[in-house]
Design a protein around this motif. Structure first.
Motif, PDB file in Angstrom:
ATOM      1  N   VAL A 176      39.830  70.416  83.222  1.00  0.00           N
ATOM      2  CA  VAL A 176      39.991  69.491  84.346  1.00  0.00           C
ATOM      3  C   VAL A 176      40.679  70.252  85.472  1.00  0.00           C
ATOM      4  N   VAL A 177      40.272  69.971  86.695  1.00  0.00           N
ATOM      5  CA  VAL A 177      40.850  70.690  87.830  1.00  0.00           C
ATOM      6  C   VAL A 177      41.927  69.826  88.499  1.00  0.00           C
ATOM      7  N   GLY A 178      42.960  70.500  88.964  1.00  0.00           N
ATOM      8  CA  GLY A 178      44.018  69.815  89.695  1.00  0.00           C
ATOM      9  C   GLY A 178      44.282  70.534  90.999  1.00  0.00           C
ATOM     10  N   VAL A 179      44.916  69.848  91.913  1.00  0.00           N
ATOM     11  CA  VAL A 179      45.186  70.438  93.213  1.00  0.00           C
ATOM     12  C   VAL A 179      46.637  70.160  93.569  1.00  0.00           C
ATOM     13  N   ARG A 180      47.227  71.113  94.241  1.00  0.00           N
ATOM     14  CA  ARG A 180      48.632  70.951  94.634  1.00  0.00           C
ATOM     15  C   ARG A 180      48.741  71.276  96.111  1.00  0.00           C
ATOM     16  N   GLY A 183      53.593  67.470  89.723  1.00  0.00           N
ATOM     17  CA  GLY A 183      53.274  68.229  90.938  1.00  0.00           C
ATOM     18  C   GLY A 183      51.794  68.448  91.159  1.00  0.00           C
ATOM     19  N   TRP A 184      50.982  68.059  90.195  1.00  0.00           N
ATOM     20  CA  TRP A 184      49.546  68.273  90.314  1.00  0.00           C
ATOM     21  C   TRP A 184      48.822  66.941  90.493  1.00  0.00           C
ATOM     22  N   GLN A 185      47.861  66.951  91.404  1.00  0.00           N
ATOM     23  CA  GLN A 185      46.963  65.808  91.535  1.00  0.00           C
ATOM     24  C   GLN A 185      45.671  66.193  90.821  1.00  0.00           C
ATOM     25  N   LEU A 186      45.472  65.617  89.664  1.00  0.00           N
ATOM     26  CA  LEU A 186      44.291  65.970  88.886  1.00  0.00           C
ATOM     27  C   LEU A 186      43.036  65.353  89.498  1.00  0.00           C
ATOM     28  N   ARG A 187      41.951  66.110  89.400  1.00  0.00           N
ATOM     29  CA  ARG A 187      40.670  65.604  89.894  1.00  0.00           C
ATOM     30  C   ARG A 187      39.735  65.398  88.695  1.00  0.00           C
ATOM     31  N   ASP A 188      38.533  65.885  88.794  1.00  0.00           N
ATOM     32  CA  ASP A 188      37.532  65.555  87.777  1.00  0.00           C
ATOM     33  C   ASP A 188      37.501  66.612  86.659  1.00  0.00           C
ATOM     34  N   PHE A 189      36.855  66.238  85.580  1.00  0.00           N
ATOM     35  CA  PHE A 189      36.637  67.142  84.458  1.00  0.00           C
ATOM     36  C   PHE A 189      35.404  67.999  84.731  1.00  0.00           C
TER      37      PHE A 189
END
Lengths: 159, 393
Positions: free
Chosen positions: B299-303, B286-292
């Protein structure tokens, strides 16, 4: 969503070129691309299959093009350099690619779309059928008719 | 003998050969999208609040914020009660990483460099000058050395975590870079002065982002078809099979983040991978991970839940995947780029209606402006602000 601008920079030119080949009118092509991009923007968050963004954008563009042609008030004459003379083939092959293009531009919209997708986008017949939401048989017959019509306008040694 | 099929192919290509493809301003796309949405909502009889009809609805922020002080960050959005506009959010310090302000490149220390072009979309330091990417023709240009170093660019630019090396993919310059061009070469060059030549190798992907530098290799990820790859400068190519795309590179831990292959259909699954072994360290459905983060610890993720709904952000431990933070940003908050400013803050290139600003978000969800709001010029394809692709010194 985060990458929409990156995608836009990288892929808009390809959409603009496809739109120009479909419409043969730079202004109409820009309008077509703008509405396509706006619809893609609206759907961006829901597009999880990022591997198929190009195909998705192309499908939107083709649908919009088809819709536009089905609106009687938006139909416009095919732009050619010279109007065809009565009693003669619309396009005579004079050795130039421009003449072949005038032939393509004179095709009905759906047939032209098939030709553009087949011979510019290099899509397979199955991919064209999917992109235009028509049957494979229709793709084959449209392409076949266009080629046959072109052959009648070519010098015999080329046809 | 030329076949009719070949004639058609040649004629179609010649038709667009000299076509100067126009660029649709992003603001036009947004404006048209807003118009479409409004029409669509009217058609289906949705008479919700006007805020729901626009793409960039007003922010919802902490009502306790003093509106007349004009300073201090805005509280976490989940505690918010009162809607405000982007212009009402308090202005904080300017970005602490490099960014673009109109025609100025602003280094992390605030030093401004006037760019010779008004359509620059990306910048990285290169050989004691700057390497810029132009939106209009897609050229990559080494500033002050235009005669000897001008190419067609392919994908983004990347910088090593220590700021010493820049990676980029280019092909020989042509008048119109959007036409494809010749063979693409991957460069790894110095950011400082150096007489040594760039290290190069063929770039196997034509339409791919250069995501980051990992030791002696560069990570690239396709925009569309294909799989992400680890491109060693000795010519070795390792396909990162478990991932559909890569969005971040962690040089400290030797990890990459991205989307798990096969999970492109909802819900997407974010994954962190050790590219040297090919083993998946952890996943987050459910998470789209982005950069570290710059320090590599998280690491940040966005939903995304629905268009224009509040976006949920999650911060995860890079090594274990355990969740460290979660916060939301307001509905209608349109993000274009999200970059770590430091280990505690993200910078978001944000638009709200016809206004753009760079917004700083702390890991507790507190937001403030890192730039003053700027109107989007509908007549221009470019926006005033852009974040440089990397948090370099």
């Amino acid at each position: 969503m985060v990458a929409f601008d990156s995608w836009l920079v990288a892929r808009e030119p390809a959409l603009q070129r496809l739109a120009l080949l479909l419409t043969n009118d730079e202004h109409a092509a820009q309008d077509l691309v703008q509405i396509t991009l706006a619809k893609l923007y609206l759907a961006w968050d829901r597009l999880d299959d990022r591997d198929r963004l190009d195909a998705y954008a192309r499908r939107i563009l083709l649908n919009e093009h088809r819709t536009a042609w089905r609106r009687p008030w938006r139909r416009r004459e095919v732009v050619t350099d010279e109007p065809p003379e009565v009693g003669q083939p619309a396009i005579e092959y004079d050795g130039s690619r421009e003449a072949v293009w005038r032939f393509v531009a004179s095709l009905p919209p759906r047939q032209r779309a098939v030709i553009v997708l087949r011979y510019y986008e290099d899509l397979s017949e199955a991919e064209i059928a999917d992109a235009l939401s028509i049957s494979l048989g229709t793709v084959k017959s449209q392409a076949s008719r266009a080629l046959a019509a072109l052959r009648t306008r070519l010098p015999e040694e080329m046809s | 003998m030329t076949r009719p099929e070949d004639l058609l192919s040649d004629a179609l290509r010649e038709r667009i050969e000299h076509f100067e493809t126009p660029s649709t301003p992003l603001s036009d796309v947004v404006s048209t999208a807003r118009h479409l949405r409004r029409r669509r909502n009217l058609r289906v009889g949705v008479a919700t609040a006007a805020a729901a009809l626009v793409l960039a609805a007003p922010f919802v922020v902490n009502a306790s914020r003093s509106s007349d002080t004009g300073s201090g960050p805005v509280g976490p959005s989940q505690e918010s009660t009162a809607p405000v506009t982007l212009a009402d959010v308090a202005l904080g310090a300017p970005p602490a990483i490099a960014w673009i302000d109109g025609r100025d490149y602003v280094a992390a220390d605030g030093t401004r460099t006037r760019l010779p072009f008004d359509d620059v979309v990306r910048v990285v330091p290169y050989r004691d000058s700057l390497l810029v990417v132009r939106r209009g023709d897609g050229h990559v240009i080494w500033l002050d050395h235009e005669d000897e170093a001008q190419w067609c660019g392919h994908g983004s630019l990347a910088l090593s975590p220590d700021g010493a090396s820049t990676a980029f993919a280019v092909s020989p310059a042509t008048a119109d870079c959007t036409r494809g061009g010749g063979e693409i070469t991957l460069h790894l060059g110095p950011t400082g002065p150096s007489s040594a030549a760039d290290r190069t190798r063929p770039m196997p992907l034509r339409d791919a982002a250069v995501v980051g530098i990992l030791g002696d290799a560069v990570v690239a990820s396709p925009y569309n078809e294909g799989q992400p790859v680890l491109l060693a400068l000795d010519g070795t190519t390792t396909t990162l099979d478990p991932l559909a795309r890569v969005t971040g590179v962690n040089a400290r831990l030797g990890l990459v983040s991205g989307l798990l292959a096969g999970s492109q259909d909802a819900p997407p699954t974010g994954a962190v991978l050790d590219p040297t072994t090919g083993s998946v360290a952890w996943t987050k459905q459910g998470w789209q991970l982005r950069d570290f983060s710059p320090g590599g610890s998280s690491v940040v993720g966005v939903r995304y839940r629905a268009p224009n709904a509040p976006v949920t952000w999650g911060v995860f431990d890079a090594a274990s995947g355990s969740q460290l933070h979660e916060f939301t940003t307001p509905a209608g908050f349109a993000f274009w780029t999200a970059v770590w400013e430091d280990d505690q803050h993200l910078l978001l290139d944000t638009t709200q209606g016809d206004t753009q600003a760079i917004v700083r978000v702390a890991l507790d969800g507190t937001i403030q402006l890192a730039t003053e709001p700027s109107p989007i010029d509908a007549a221009s394809p470019d926006r005033r602000y852009a974040l440089a692709p990397n948090a370099f010194p």
